[in-house]
Design a protein around this motif. Structure first.
Motif, PDB file in Angstrom:
ATOM      1  N   ALA A 237     -25.535   3.713 -51.677  1.00 48.01           N
ATOM      2  CA  ALA A 237     -26.140   3.683 -53.009  1.00 48.01           C
ATOM      3  C   ALA A 237     -25.418   2.705 -53.937  1.00 48.01           C
ATOM      4  O   ALA A 237     -25.882   2.439 -55.041  1.00 48.01           O
ATOM      5  CB  ALA A 237     -26.128   5.081 -53.625  1.00 48.01           C
ATOM      6  N   HIS A 238     -24.277   2.158 -53.475  1.00 53.24           N
ATOM      7  CA  HIS A 238     -23.508   1.233 -54.286  1.00 53.24           C
ATOM      8  C   HIS A 238     -23.775  -0.218 -53.875  1.00 53.24           C
ATOM      9  O   HIS A 238     -24.553  -0.480 -52.959  1.00 53.24           O
ATOM     10  CB  HIS A 238     -22.022   1.574 -54.189  1.00 53.24           C
ATOM     11  CG  HIS A 238     -21.667   2.847 -54.892  1.00 53.24           C
ATOM     12  ND1 HIS A 238     -21.731   4.087 -54.276  1.00 53.24           N
ATOM     13  CD2 HIS A 238     -21.278   3.082 -56.165  1.00 53.24           C
ATOM     14  CE1 HIS A 238     -21.390   5.027 -55.143  1.00 53.24           C
ATOM     15  NE2 HIS A 238     -21.108   4.441 -56.296  1.00 53.24           N
ATOM     16  N   ARG A 239     -23.136  -1.128 -54.576  1.00 58.08           N
ATOM     17  CA  ARG A 239     -23.428  -2.555 -54.406  1.00 58.08           C
ATOM     18  C   ARG A 239     -22.831  -3.098 -53.117  1.00 58.08           C
ATOM     19  O   ARG A 239     -21.623  -3.021 -52.902  1.00 58.08           O
ATOM     20  CB  ARG A 239     -22.909  -3.343 -55.606  1.00 58.08           C
ATOM     21  CG  ARG A 239     -23.090  -4.858 -55.482  1.00 58.08           C
ATOM     22  CD  ARG A 239     -23.014  -5.546 -56.825  1.00 58.08           C
ATOM     23  NE  ARG A 239     -21.759  -5.322 -57.494  1.00 58.08           N
ATOM     24  CZ  ARG A 239     -20.669  -6.062 -57.334  1.00 58.08           C
ATOM     25  NH1 ARG A 239     -20.680  -7.056 -56.460  1.00 58.08           N
ATOM     26  NH2 ARG A 239     -19.571  -5.819 -58.021  1.00 58.08           N
ATOM     27  N   LEU A 240     -23.683  -3.675 -52.274  1.00 53.46           N
ATOM     28  CA  LEU A 240     -23.241  -4.342 -51.049  1.00 53.46           C
ATOM     29  C   LEU A 240     -22.607  -5.677 -51.417  1.00 53.46           C
ATOM     30  O   LEU A 240     -23.166  -6.446 -52.204  1.00 53.46           O
ATOM     31  CB  LEU A 240     -24.433  -4.560 -50.115  1.00 53.46           C
ATOM     32  CG  LEU A 240     -24.150  -5.274 -48.789  1.00 53.46           C
ATOM     33  CD1 LEU A 240     -23.217  -4.449 -47.916  1.00 53.46           C
ATOM     34  CD2 LEU A 240     -25.470  -5.546 -48.060  1.00 53.46           C
ATOM     35  N   CYS A 241     -21.422  -5.944 -50.851  1.00 51.37           N
ATOM     36  CA  CYS A 241     -20.666  -7.147 -51.202  1.00 51.37           C
ATOM     37  C   CYS A 241     -20.482  -8.047 -49.986  1.00 51.37           C
ATOM     38  O   CYS A 241     -20.576  -7.594 -48.840  1.00 51.37           O
ATOM     39  CB  CYS A 241     -19.280  -6.776 -51.729  1.00 51.37           C
ATOM     40  SG  CYS A 241     -19.279  -5.685 -53.156  1.00 51.37           S
ATOM     41  N   ALA A 242     -20.152  -9.300 -50.261  1.00 52.89           N
ATOM     42  CA  ALA A 242     -19.689 -10.176 -49.190  1.00 52.89           C
ATOM     43  C   ALA A 242     -18.374  -9.626 -48.651  1.00 52.89           C
ATOM     44  O   ALA A 242     -17.620  -8.964 -49.374  1.00 52.89           O
ATOM     45  CB  ALA A 242     -19.491 -11.594 -49.730  1.00 52.89           C
ATOM     46  N   ARG A 243     -18.091  -9.889 -47.390  1.00 59.49           N
ATOM     47  CA  ARG A 243     -16.945  -9.239 -46.746  1.00 59.49           C
ATOM     48  C   ARG A 243     -15.599  -9.736 -47.262  1.00 59.49           C
ATOM     49  O   ARG A 243     -14.567  -9.153 -46.940  1.00 59.49           O
ATOM     50  CB  ARG A 243     -17.032  -9.394 -45.228  1.00 59.49           C
ATOM     51  CG  ARG A 243     -18.333  -8.818 -44.672  1.00 59.49           C
ATOM     52  CD  ARG A 243     -18.233  -8.309 -43.269  1.00 59.49           C
ATOM     53  NE  ARG A 243     -17.691  -9.243 -42.303  1.00 59.49           N
ATOM     54  CZ  ARG A 243     -17.619  -8.973 -40.992  1.00 59.49           C
ATOM     55  NH1 ARG A 243     -18.054  -7.794 -40.531  1.00 59.49           N
ATOM     56  NH2 ARG A 243     -17.140  -9.854 -40.149  1.00 59.49           N
ATOM     57  N   ASP A 244     -15.598 -10.778 -48.085  1.00 65.01           N
ATOM     58  CA  ASP A 244     -14.345 -11.249 -48.673  1.00 65.01           C
ATOM     59  C   ASP A 244     -14.244 -10.911 -50.161  1.00 65.01           C
ATOM     60  O   ASP A 244     -13.344 -11.388 -50.851  1.00 65.01           O
ATOM     61  CB  ASP A 244     -14.181 -12.760 -48.472  1.00 65.01           C
ATOM     62  CG  ASP A 244     -15.300 -13.563 -49.106  1.00 65.01           C
ATOM     63  OD1 ASP A 244     -16.314 -12.962 -49.539  1.00 65.01           O
ATOM     64  OD2 ASP A 244     -15.170 -14.805 -49.178  1.00 65.01           O
ATOM     65  N   HIS A 245     -15.151 -10.054 -50.643  1.00 65.21           N
ATOM     66  CA  HIS A 245     -15.157  -9.696 -52.067  1.00 65.21           C
ATOM     67  C   HIS A 245     -14.535  -8.322 -52.302  1.00 65.21           C
ATOM     68  O   HIS A 245     -15.135  -7.457 -52.943  1.00 65.21           O
ATOM     69  CB  HIS A 245     -16.579  -9.751 -52.630  1.00 65.21           C
ATOM     70  CG  HIS A 245     -17.055 -11.144 -52.876  1.00 65.21           C
ATOM     71  ND1 HIS A 245     -18.232 -11.419 -53.553  1.00 65.21           N
ATOM     72  CD2 HIS A 245     -16.522 -12.353 -52.540  1.00 65.21           C
ATOM     73  CE1 HIS A 245     -18.402 -12.729 -53.611  1.00 65.21           C
ATOM     74  NE2 HIS A 245     -17.379 -13.310 -53.004  1.00 65.21           N
ATOM     75  N   TRP A 246     -13.331  -8.132 -51.787  1.00 70.90           N
ATOM     76  CA  TRP A 246     -12.615  -6.880 -52.008  1.00 70.90           C
ATOM     77  C   TRP A 246     -12.083  -6.822 -53.434  1.00 70.90           C
ATOM     78  O   TRP A 246     -11.615  -7.826 -53.980  1.00 70.90           O
ATOM     79  CB  TRP A 246     -11.433  -6.772 -51.041  1.00 70.90           C
ATOM     80  CG  TRP A 246     -11.831  -6.555 -49.616  1.00 70.90           C
ATOM     81  CD1 TRP A 246     -12.365  -7.482 -48.770  1.00 70.90           C
ATOM     82  CD2 TRP A 246     -11.713  -5.350 -48.861  1.00 70.90           C
ATOM     83  NE1 TRP A 246     -12.599  -6.930 -47.529  1.00 70.90           N
ATOM     84  CE2 TRP A 246     -12.195  -5.620 -47.553  1.00 70.90           C
ATOM     85  CE3 TRP A 246     -11.244  -4.066 -49.146  1.00 70.90           C
ATOM     86  CZ2 TRP A 246     -12.223  -4.656 -46.555  1.00 70.90           C
ATOM     87  CZ3 TRP A 246     -11.260  -3.113 -48.156  1.00 70.90           C
ATOM     88  CH2 TRP A 246     -11.755  -3.400 -46.874  1.00 70.90           C
ATOM     89  N   THR A 247     -12.145  -5.643 -54.030  1.00 70.78           N
ATOM     90  CA  THR A 247     -11.459  -5.448 -55.301  1.00 70.78           C
ATOM     91  C   THR A 247      -9.959  -5.459 -55.058  1.00 70.78           C
ATOM     92  O   THR A 247      -9.453  -4.800 -54.150  1.00 70.78           O
ATOM     93  CB  THR A 247     -11.860  -4.103 -55.942  1.00 70.78           C
ATOM     94  OG1 THR A 247     -13.267  -4.123 -56.212  1.00 70.78           O
ATOM     95  CG2 THR A 247     -11.098  -3.849 -57.222  1.00 70.78           C
ATOM     96  N   ASP A 248      -9.239  -6.236 -55.843  1.00 72.17           N
ATOM     97  CA  ASP A 248      -7.793  -6.360 -55.676  1.00 72.17           C
ATOM     98  C   ASP A 248      -7.130  -4.985 -55.723  1.00 72.17           C
ATOM     99  O   ASP A 248      -7.515  -4.133 -56.541  1.00 72.17           O
ATOM    100  CB  ASP A 248      -7.238  -7.236 -56.804  1.00 72.17           C
ATOM    101  CG  ASP A 248      -5.779  -7.602 -56.586  1.00 72.17           C
ATOM    102  OD1 ASP A 248      -4.913  -6.717 -56.775  1.00 72.17           O
ATOM    103  OD2 ASP A 248      -5.503  -8.758 -56.242  1.00 72.17           O
ATOM    104  N   PRO A 249      -6.143  -4.722 -54.863  1.00 72.85           N
ATOM    105  CA  PRO A 249      -5.476  -3.417 -54.847  1.00 72.85           C
ATOM    106  C   PRO A 249      -4.899  -2.989 -56.193  1.00 72.85           C
ATOM    107  O   PRO A 249      -4.779  -1.791 -56.467  1.00 72.85           O
ATOM    108  CB  PRO A 249      -4.360  -3.606 -53.812  1.00 72.85           C
ATOM    109  CG  PRO A 249      -4.857  -4.669 -52.908  1.00 72.85           C
ATOM    110  CD  PRO A 249      -5.643  -5.602 -53.776  1.00 72.85           C
ATOM    111  N   LEU A 250      -4.538  -3.952 -57.044  1.00 74.99           N
ATOM    112  CA  LEU A 250      -3.999  -3.601 -58.360  1.00 74.99           C
ATOM    113  C   LEU A 250      -5.034  -2.900 -59.222  1.00 74.99           C
ATOM    114  O   LEU A 250      -4.688  -2.174 -60.161  1.00 74.99           O
ATOM    115  CB  LEU A 250      -3.486  -4.858 -59.068  1.00 74.99           C
ATOM    116  CG  LEU A 250      -2.237  -5.505 -58.476  1.00 74.99           C
ATOM    117  CD1 LEU A 250      -1.912  -6.801 -59.219  1.00 74.99           C
ATOM    118  CD2 LEU A 250      -1.058  -4.549 -58.533  1.00 74.99           C
TER     119      LEU A 250
END
Length: 330
Positions: A44-57
């Protein structure tokens, strides 16, 4: 603002990354009700490109649901920082995921990315956090204990956050004040570090994610025998030899508290819930003097972010099963 989370589904040999803006501190809303609900919630959430991780910070939570290998790996949720609730939930979830192995991702986003072989665009680990004394005895804290050269234990209840074990041996000289010889906390701490100077040993444990602290302990504490105890606060208690007193672990009470809190959070109108979003939006219409749209309870209850009643009932039954085990053993 937000409580961001990276959510990953592995299926048919491929993995997909999804971004959730509000799920990081409420990961159990997604995961406590079994794999079917979790997959629906994530999709139900936004599908992202596989390199679009939210930064761990910025990521407060995250999960990998590996359908192929039947594995759940996750971190996040405020309930997982209080020990009785944490231990209770870690026994309930495997009952809801009977064919899966369930693990806590102590390495946080780093560990999730490594699991699926993603390319990281951020550095591993983190900098040390300056220690700051916690106020009072009735809240969560990070507990540092030091066995000095004289063999005596000194204790520092610190403001909680990521582990001060990242500071390495310099932590001993950064601790504020002289510490205390004995202390009694009203809550089990959320993390801890124990330093034994005569033995040149150090151990750390956490209830949150630790950005790979377990892998970095040896290099951060070069020349010391370093151990990472995951969430086993009992290790620190034993080494403090009675100088640190905390309430007895009560998994049965933790089950009840977690069940009640999740019921309120999932089905009622907290601001960051679907119901809360609707209430807030209705308020904006009212403030602007505009006609209010009509909503029914089904607009909330049919949300893919909420479990259906069959899933909720299974969760209640699993909670009852764990509570009964600990009630009998009490």
């Amino acid at each position: 603002m937000g409580n961001r989370a990276n959510l990953v589904i592995v299926e048919n040999g491929q993995w997909q990354l999804y971004y959730a803006h509000w799920a990081g501190c409420r990961m159990l809303d997604a995961l406590a009700f079994g794999p079917e609900h979790a997959l629906r919630y994530i999709k139900a959430h936004r599908l992202c490109a596989r390199d679009h991780w939210t930064d761990p910070l910025w990521a407060d939570g995250g999960a990998v649901v590996d359908v192929d290998r039947r594995k759940l790996l996750f971190f996040g949720d405020e309930l997982m920082s209080t020990m009785s609730e944490r231990r209770a939930i870690l026994e309930v979830i495997p009952l809801m995921w009977p064919d899966y192995s369930v693990g806590w991702a102590y390495g946080g986003t780093d560990e999730l990315a490594t699991y699926v072989g993603a390319e990281r665009r951020w550095s591993l680990g983190r900098d040390g956090q300056p220690p700051k004394l916690a106020r009072g005895r009735d809240g969560l804290c990070q507990l540092v204990s030091v066995v000095g050269a004289d063999g005596r234990v000194r204790l520092w209840p610190l403001f909680w956050g990521y582990s001060v074990a990242w500071l390495g041996p310099s932590l001993r000289h950064a601790l504020p004040g002289k510490g205390v010889g004995r202390t009694r906390r009203e809550m089990i701490p959320e993390s801890g570090v124990h330093i034994d100077v005569p033995k040149q040993q150090v151990g750390a444990w956490v209830t949150t994610e630790a950005r790979g602290l377990g892998d970095f302990m040896s290099s951060r504490w070069s020349g010391w025998h370093a151990e990472f105890w995951e969430d086993r606060y009992e290790e620190q208690m034993r080494r403090c030899d009675g100088a640190l007193r905390v309430p007895e672990l009560d998994v049965s009470a933790g089950v009840t508290e977690a069940l009640n809190w999740l019921q309120k959070r999932v089905f009622q109108s907290f601001e960051d819930s679907p119901a809360g979003a609707i209430v807030k939006m209705m308020g904006l219409f009212s403030e602007a003097g505009l006609p209010q749209p009509e909503f029914s309870s089904n607009d909330v209850l049919s949300s893919p972010l909420q479990p259906d009643w069959a899933s909720w009932n299974r969760f209640e039954a699993a909670c009852g099963q764990v509570r009964e085990i600990y009630t009998r053993s009490a």
